[in-house]
Scaffold this active site. Sequence first.
Site, PDB file in Angstrom:
ATOM      1  N   GLU A  78       0.840  -1.201   0.000  1.00 22.57           N
ATOM      2  CA  GLU A  78       0.000   0.000   0.000  1.00 22.57           C
ATOM      3  C   GLU A  78       0.875   1.250   0.000  1.00 22.57           C
ATOM      4  O   GLU A  78       1.835   1.340   0.755  1.00 22.57           O
ATOM      5  CB  GLU A  78      -0.936   0.010   1.221  1.00 22.57           C
ATOM      6  CG  GLU A  78      -1.905  -1.164   1.274  1.00 22.57           C
ATOM      7  CD  GLU A  78      -2.892  -1.182   0.108  1.00 22.57           C
ATOM      8  OE1 GLU A  78      -3.036  -0.153  -0.586  1.00 22.57           O
ATOM      9  OE2 GLU A  78      -3.517  -2.244  -0.098  1.00 22.57           O
ATOM     10  N   CYS A 141      -7.365  -1.317   8.251  1.00 23.45           N
ATOM     11  CA  CYS A 141      -6.003  -1.357   7.700  1.00 23.45           C
ATOM     12  C   CYS A 141      -5.561   0.046   7.318  1.00 23.45           C
ATOM     13  O   CYS A 141      -4.463   0.487   7.680  1.00 23.45           O
ATOM     14  CB  CYS A 141      -5.947  -2.311   6.504  1.00 23.45           C
ATOM     15  SG  CYS A 141      -6.197  -4.024   7.001  1.00 23.45           S
ATOM     16  N   HIS A 165      -1.062  -5.605   2.301  1.00 20.29           N
ATOM     17  CA  HIS A 165      -2.328  -6.352   2.269  1.00 20.29           C
ATOM     18  C   HIS A 165      -2.080  -7.740   1.669  1.00 20.29           C
ATOM     19  O   HIS A 165      -1.364  -7.859   0.663  1.00 20.29           O
ATOM     20  CB  HIS A 165      -3.366  -5.611   1.417  1.00 20.29           C
ATOM     21  CG  HIS A 165      -4.393  -4.892   2.215  1.00 20.29           C
ATOM     22  ND1 HIS A 165      -4.767  -3.593   1.969  1.00 20.29           N
ATOM     23  CD2 HIS A 165      -5.164  -5.304   3.275  1.00 20.29           C
ATOM     24  CE1 HIS A 165      -5.710  -3.229   2.833  1.00 20.29           C
ATOM     25  NE2 HIS A 165      -5.962  -4.242   3.640  1.00 20.29           N
TER      26      HIS A 165
HETATM   27  N1  PCA Z   1      -8.115  -6.285   6.967  1.00 24.48           N
HETATM   28  C1  PCA Z   1      -9.033  -5.170   7.139  1.00 24.48           C
HETATM   29  C2  PCA Z   1      -8.922  -4.801   8.592  1.00 24.48           C
HETATM   30  C3  PCA Z   1      -8.232  -5.927   9.251  1.00 24.48           C
HETATM   31  C4  PCA Z   1      -7.672  -6.749   8.154  1.00 24.48           C
HETATM   32  O1  PCA Z   1      -6.916  -7.714   8.285  1.00 24.48           O
HETATM   33  C5  PCA Z   1      -8.801  -4.031   6.161  1.00 24.48           C
HETATM   34  O2  PCA Z   1      -8.379  -4.302   5.017  1.00 24.48           O
HETATM   35  O3  PCA Z   1      -9.032  -2.893   6.505  1.00 24.48           O
END
Ligand code: PCA
Length: 202
Positions: A78, A141, A165
């Site tokens: 990200e 996240c 991610h």
């Molecule tokens: N994914 C979520 C929040 C916690 C996680 O593991 C997200 O992409 O925001």
Amino acid sequence: MKILVTGFEPFGGESVNPSWLAVSRLPEEVPGAQIVKKQLPVVWFKALDILKDYIEAEKPDVVMMCGQAGGSDAMRIERVGINLCEASIPDNEMVQLFGVPIDPEGPAAYFSTFPYGPMLEAAQATGVPTRFSYSAGAYLCNHVLYGCLRLAEQQYPDLRAGFIHVPFLPEQVTDKKPGTPSMPLDGIARVLLAFVETIAKN
Ligand code: PCA
């Protein structure tokens, strides 16, 4: 160097979160860096408060936060965190937010401060599909990514931070729409290891 690596607890009806499973597989150290691993709750503001406590206690040089991006077909580095809490699902304490800023005084967005170029190269060398992403969404996240970058700007100018991610595991998609992408835990863990090794060198 000390690298704080975080993963999240399960949410959204899942019984596992691959981000935490992969983070917990990382070694305690890699050449040039000590690794500290912590799990965060999927709870608005609480996750960020706990992260801030870990940063204060551990004084890391780098924070690599990780989370699950269900439906993604690749590991995602990200690049941006935005000042917004907004999601179609509640958090793990059943709170649902819409249009709420993370910090009403903060700017609209921050760029990640990771060595993202070398990280992408190192990940691609493992053969595991990995790409840049320009939106971490507006759920937890993104919340910890933006919050950590804001904290760095205000209190820890030398701290570098970013977010990774990870896709669903194959066992998470057996009850989902046919064709929902997934990635074995081994592949996810291999890329996270390549990331911390690369951060330690850069
Ligand atoms: N994914 C979520 C929040 C916690 C996680 O593991 C997200 O992409 O925001």
